[in-house]
Enzyme design. Sequence first.
Site, short mmCIF file in Angstrom:
data_model
loop_
_atom_site.label_atom_id
_atom_site.label_comp_id
_atom_site.label_asym_id
_atom_site.label_seq_id
_atom_site.Cartn_x
_atom_site.Cartn_y
_atom_site.Cartn_z
N LYS A 147 0.72 -1.26 -0.02
CA LYS A 147 0.02 -0.01 -0.01
C LYS A 147 1.06 1.16 -0.06
O LYS A 147 0.16 2.40 -0.40
CB LYS A 147 -0.97 -0.22 1.18
CG LYS A 147 -2.01 -0.97 1.06
CD LYS A 147 -2.93 -0.94 2.44
CE LYS A 147 -4.12 -2.04 1.80
NZ LYS A 147 -3.79 -3.36 2.20
C1 LIG Z 1 -4.57 -4.58 1.87
C2 LIG Z 1 -3.62 -5.82 1.89
C3 LIG Z 1 -4.20 -6.87 1.13
C4 LIG Z 1 -5.53 -6.65 0.58
O1 LIG Z 1 -5.39 -5.80 -0.69
P1 LIG Z 1 -6.97 -5.39 -1.32
O2 LIG Z 1 -6.39 -4.28 -2.50
O3 LIG Z 1 -7.49 -4.57 -0.45
O4 LIG Z 1 -7.34 -6.32 -2.07
C5 LIG Z 1 -3.50 -7.94 1.07
N1 LIG Z 1 -2.15 -8.10 1.54
C6 LIG Z 1 -1.88 -7.21 2.49
C7 LIG Z 1 -0.65 -7.50 3.18
C8 LIG Z 1 -2.54 -5.69 2.43
O5 LIG Z 1 -2.06 -4.99 3.14
#
Ligand SMILES: *Cc1c(COP(=O)(O)O)cnc(C)c1O
Length: 435
Positions: free
Chosen positions: A107
Site C-alpha cells: 500500500k
Molecule cells: C491491503 C492488503 C491486502 C488486500 O489488498 P486489497 O487491495 O484490499 O485487496 C493484502 N495483503 C496485504 C498485506 C495488505 O496490506
Amino acid sequence: MNYYSLNRKAPNTNFETAVIKGLAPDRGLYFPEKITALPSAFYKNIDSKSYSEIAFEAIKQFICPEIPEHLLKTIIEDTLSFDFPIVNLDENISTLELFHGPTMAFKDVGARFMARCLGYFNQNNNNDITVLVATSGDTGGAVANGFLGVKGVNVVILYPSGKVSNIQEKQLTTLGQNITALEVDGVFDDCQDMVKKAFLDSTITSTMQLTSANSINVARWLPQLFYFMFTYKQLHQQHENIVFSIPSGNFGNICAGMIAQQLGLPVKHFIAANNANNVVTEYLKTEEYHPKPSVQTISNAMDVGNPSNFIRIKEIYKNDFDQLRSNLSSYSYTDNETKSALLEMYKRYNYVADPHGAIGYLGCKDYLKTHHNAHCVFLETAHPTKFLDVVEDVIDTKVDLPPQIQAVMHQEKVALQISNYEQLKTFLLQSVSKT
Ligand SMILES: *Cc1c(COP(=O)(O)O)cnc(C)c1O
C-alpha cells in the site's frame, strides 16, 4: 480524465474532484470514463524503459491534464523510490515482492502517490482537507507514512482494537504531527461503516472537506497497476502465460491489475486468493453475491466481508459473469492451510513469506494443477516481520527486523479510544473548531 459514479446518480467529474471527494455524492465509486489501451510498441519496447517511464506512460491518461505531465513525472519518481524484485521459486511460480517501501506493505505505492496528488491540489487552498480512513492493518501505516507532513492535509485513521499486529499498530499510532489514530472497539467492518457514515453526514461534510484514502479513492487505487507492468518487464522474455495470484481483501489491488490488462498488458488470468472471508470465491461458484460480516484470520489485511472494489471489477467486465469467470478464479484458505504453506515455502525454497503471500502461493498451486504451462506470480504484499508472531512460530526460526520496523518499535503509541459513530463525529467536529 473524467470519472463517473458507479451508482450513476451523480455528475461526472474530473480527476481532481474525484481525488478530493473520494466517493461520489451518490455514494458510488468513481470509475474512469475511458480506458485506452497502450500501443503495442509500448510492450515491445518495455525492456528499454525505466520503471518510472513505464508508470508514467501507463497512468497519465487517468491523471492528466489535471496534474501537468512534468509534475506527474516527479510524483511518480518520488513515489517509486524503492525496489520491486521478483524472486523465482521454481519453474512455474515466482513472487513479486511489494514490501520494500517505508511501511513494508504494497500500500505504500498508492498512499505515497495519493498524498502527492492531494498535496498538489491543495497547495493554494486555505482550508485543510481531512483524510478519513479505515484500516484492517496495512492501510493505516502506509497512509500515515505517505501523508506525514503534507501541508493542508490532516489524516484520521480508524483501526480495530486488538485486531492489527503490534508492528502495524506502532506504524500508525507513533507518527504524530498531522496524523491521528482512533482505536475502535470493534472489527474492521465497523471502522469502514463509520467512515462511510461520516461521508454521508451533512453536519460533518458542510463544515469540513473529507476525503478517503482507502482504495475507493482513485489516486490510491490506480497506481497499483504499476506492479503488473513491472512484472511483465521482468518476466516476459522467459514466460508467455503469466498469471497473477493476488491476496485480496477489498479487491483494489487485483482490480488495478485488471485495469493493466485493459491497457493491453498480456495477462493470461487472475486469481483472487482469499482467506476465510470468501464472498468472491462463493460468488464465482454460485453467481450469488452475499456480503457477510468479516471473520478474523491470521492474514488480517484481508479480513473484509464486503469488498468495496468488487463493483469496479464487475464494471470492467460489463457485468458479464461468464467473461468475468474466464478471467478470474478465486480460492479461499483456512488459517491452518496458510500456516502449512508458510512452512512448505520455507522448507522447499528457503523462502520466508508472510501469511498474505502464503495465501497467494496457495492460489498459484491450485491454479497450476489444471494449467501446467502457466507461470504464476503471487504478490508478496507485506514483509513477513509485520506478522512476526505467526511467522516465527510456524517456521520456528527468528526473523531479523528490518530497519524500517526497528525504528517504530520503541516509539510510544498514541491513540484515542472510540466505540461508536457519535464519538467519531464529535472528534471530527472538534478538530475543525480547533483550527
Ligand atoms: C491491503 C492488503 C491486502 C488486500 O489488498 P486489497 O487491495 O484490499 O485487496 C493484502 N495483503 C496485504 C498485506 C495488505 O496490506
